[in-house]
Design a protein around this motif. Structure first.
Motif, PDB file in Angstrom:
ATOM      1  N   LEU A  38       0.826  -1.210   0.000  1.00 47.15           N
ATOM      2  CA  LEU A  38       0.000   0.000   0.000  1.00 47.15           C
ATOM      3  C   LEU A  38       0.861   1.261   0.000  1.00 47.15           C
ATOM      4  CD1 LEU A  38      -2.875  -0.940   2.484  1.00 47.15           C
ATOM      5  CD2 LEU A  38      -3.033  -0.672  -0.003  1.00 47.15           C
ATOM      6  N   ALA A  39       1.966   1.227   0.744  1.00 45.81           N
ATOM      7  CA  ALA A  39       2.875   2.383   0.766  1.00 45.81           C
ATOM      8  C   ALA A  39       3.497   2.606  -0.608  1.00 45.81           C
ATOM      9  CB  ALA A  39       3.965   2.171   1.817  1.00 45.81           C
ATOM     10  N   VAL A  40       3.903   1.523  -1.263  1.00 47.97           N
ATOM     11  CA  VAL A  40       4.474   1.632  -2.610  1.00 47.97           C
ATOM     12  C   VAL A  40       3.420   2.164  -3.586  1.00 47.97           C
ATOM     13  CG1 VAL A  40       5.370   0.294  -4.565  1.00 47.97           C
ATOM     14  CG2 VAL A  40       6.235  -0.128  -2.248  1.00 47.97           C
ATOM     15  N   LEU A  41       2.187   1.669  -3.462  1.00 50.28           N
ATOM     16  CA  LEU A  41       1.111   2.153  -4.330  1.00 50.28           C
ATOM     17  C   LEU A  41       0.844   3.637  -4.085  1.00 50.28           C
ATOM     18  CD1 LEU A  41      -1.051   1.562  -6.428  1.00 50.28           C
ATOM     19  CD2 LEU A  41      -2.580   0.847  -4.567  1.00 50.28           C
ATOM     20  N   ALA A  42       0.861   4.052  -2.813  1.00 49.23           N
ATOM     21  CA  ALA A  42       0.681   5.475  -2.495  1.00 49.23           C
ATOM     22  C   ALA A  42       1.798   6.308  -3.118  1.00 49.23           C
ATOM     23  CB  ALA A  42       0.652   5.670  -0.982  1.00 49.23           C
ATOM     24  N   ASN A  43       3.029   5.809  -3.034  1.00 50.63           N
ATOM     25  CA  ASN A  43       4.158   6.478  -3.690  1.00 50.63           C
ATOM     26  C   ASN A  43       3.913   6.623  -5.187  1.00 50.63           C
ATOM     27  OD1 ASN A  43       6.018   7.103  -1.678  1.00 50.63           O
ATOM     28  ND2 ASN A  43       7.082   5.149  -1.810  1.00 50.63           N
ATOM     29  N   ALA A  98      -1.790   6.449   1.979  1.00 51.36           N
ATOM     30  CA  ALA A  98      -0.677   6.607   2.914  1.00 51.36           C
ATOM     31  C   ALA A  98      -1.168   6.640   4.357  1.00 51.36           C
ATOM     32  CB  ALA A  98       0.092   7.884   2.582  1.00 51.36           C
ATOM     33  N   VAL A  99      -2.254   7.361   4.603  1.00 52.39           N
ATOM     34  CA  VAL A  99      -2.817   7.446   5.956  1.00 52.39           C
ATOM     35  C   VAL A  99      -3.243   6.063   6.440  1.00 52.39           C
ATOM     36  CG1 VAL A  99      -4.777   8.321   7.286  1.00 52.39           C
ATOM     37  CG2 VAL A  99      -3.519   9.854   5.759  1.00 52.39           C
ATOM     38  N   GLY A 108       5.492  11.284   4.566  1.00 50.39           N
ATOM     39  CA  GLY A 108       6.332  11.181   3.377  1.00 50.39           C
ATOM     40  C   GLY A 108       5.573  11.500   2.107  1.00 50.39           C
ATOM     41  N   VAL A 109       4.406  10.886   1.939  1.00 50.37           N
ATOM     42  CA  VAL A 109       3.600  11.134   0.742  1.00 50.37           C
ATOM     43  C   VAL A 109       3.086  12.571   0.736  1.00 50.37           C
ATOM     44  CG1 VAL A 109       1.447  10.512  -0.434  1.00 50.37           C
ATOM     45  CG2 VAL A 109       2.987   8.721   0.395  1.00 50.37           C
TER      46      VAL A 109
END
Length: 276
Positions: A38-43, A98-99, A108-109
């Motif tokens: 999910l973090a990678v997708l948000a990035n 990201a949240v 970060g995002v």
């Protein structure tokens, strides 16, 4: 090619580059659970959301640049207001993802998005403020996504990784500077004071070379300390191939040759921690 593909700059080879930039940090922490994905997708969404925003903000520049007119036409085809709305929606979606992961990923995002807004929109519009433009773009599309994914994957403080990520940021700054060289005439016409406009094409190309060499030293040092001399050599050779393309005069040639070399190096840097 559909207008939306152009607006998001997902034509070959950009999509692969964005995916690698979004996941670099997770690769170096070597962890891929649901939260990390999910973090990678948000990035990834945050990175590509900056492209329609940039197309919206640069429409006057791009209409005067032969190799960028397709972007201006894409904005005109869809409508400037709709393009801006799309960019804002994608930014909100990236931040929501990201949240859902953690407050660290959200910060970060969020910083990525703030830098994209500052880069593109008046009254700040860092794109027209000399070296601030390529530096901010490199931080937003290179350094911050790496740090964000690394943090999400539980990466520990490691000087070698910071050397590597700093090197990636230096390489990205050089490429951002280089990518703007063919836009010099269009940027000058609308008053965008990019380094190529302020100091000339030769200065911009020389600065690109210097930043790339500095980035190679940092990347090589980080890889050496983390994985040893063999993998350091692999990474440096892959990244240094970009120097062969530094004098390409048009955006079309840059895309076909220079960016292809840059994307190969991006893939190599993402693969090294998984193979070493």
């Amino acid at each position: 090619m559909p207008a939306l593909t152009y607006l998001h700059r997902l034509e070959h080879p950009f999509g692969v580059h964005y995916a690698c930039a979004a996941s670099w940090g997770a690769c170096y922490a070597t962890r891929f659970d649901l939260a990390v994905v999910l973090a990678v997708l948000a990035n990834f969404v945050a990175i590509i959301s900056g492209n329609p925003l940039n197309a919206y903000a640069d429409v006057r520049n791009d209409i005067h640049t032969a190799d960028k007119r397709h972007l201006a036409r894409a904005v005109q085809e869809i409508g400037a207001r709709k393009v801006l709305t799309l960019a804002i929606f994608e930014m909100i979606f990236a931040l929501a993802l990201a949240v859902a992961v953690s407050w660290k990923v959200a910060i970060g995002v969020g910083l990525i998005l703030v830098l994209y807004l500052a880069y593109n929109l008046e009254p700040i519009r860092l794109k027209r403020r000399g070296y601030a433009g390529p530096v901010v773009l490199a931080i937003a599309a290179g350094l911050l996504p790496s740090v964000t994914a690394y943090s999400a994957a539980g990466g520990q403080a490691d000087p070698a990784v910071w050397l590597l990520f700093s090197g990636v940021a230096a390489l990205a700054t050089g490429r951002a500077l280089w990518w703007a060289v063919p836009d010099r005439a269009g940027d000058a016409r609308v008053g965008s004071r990019t380094p190529a406009v302020l100091y000339g094409t030769r200065h911009a190309v020389n600065a690109t070379t210097q930043l790339t060499v500095g980035g190679l030293l940092l990347v090589g040092g980080g890889l050496w300390f983390r994985f040893g001399p063999f993998w350091a050599a692999v990474g440096v050779v892959a990244c240094s191939a970009f120097l062969l393309a530094r004098d390409l005069p048009t955006a079309r040639q840059q895309l076909r040759y220079g960016m292809s070399m840059a994307v190969v190096s991006t893939i190599v840097l993402a693969a090294i921690p998984l193979l070493a």
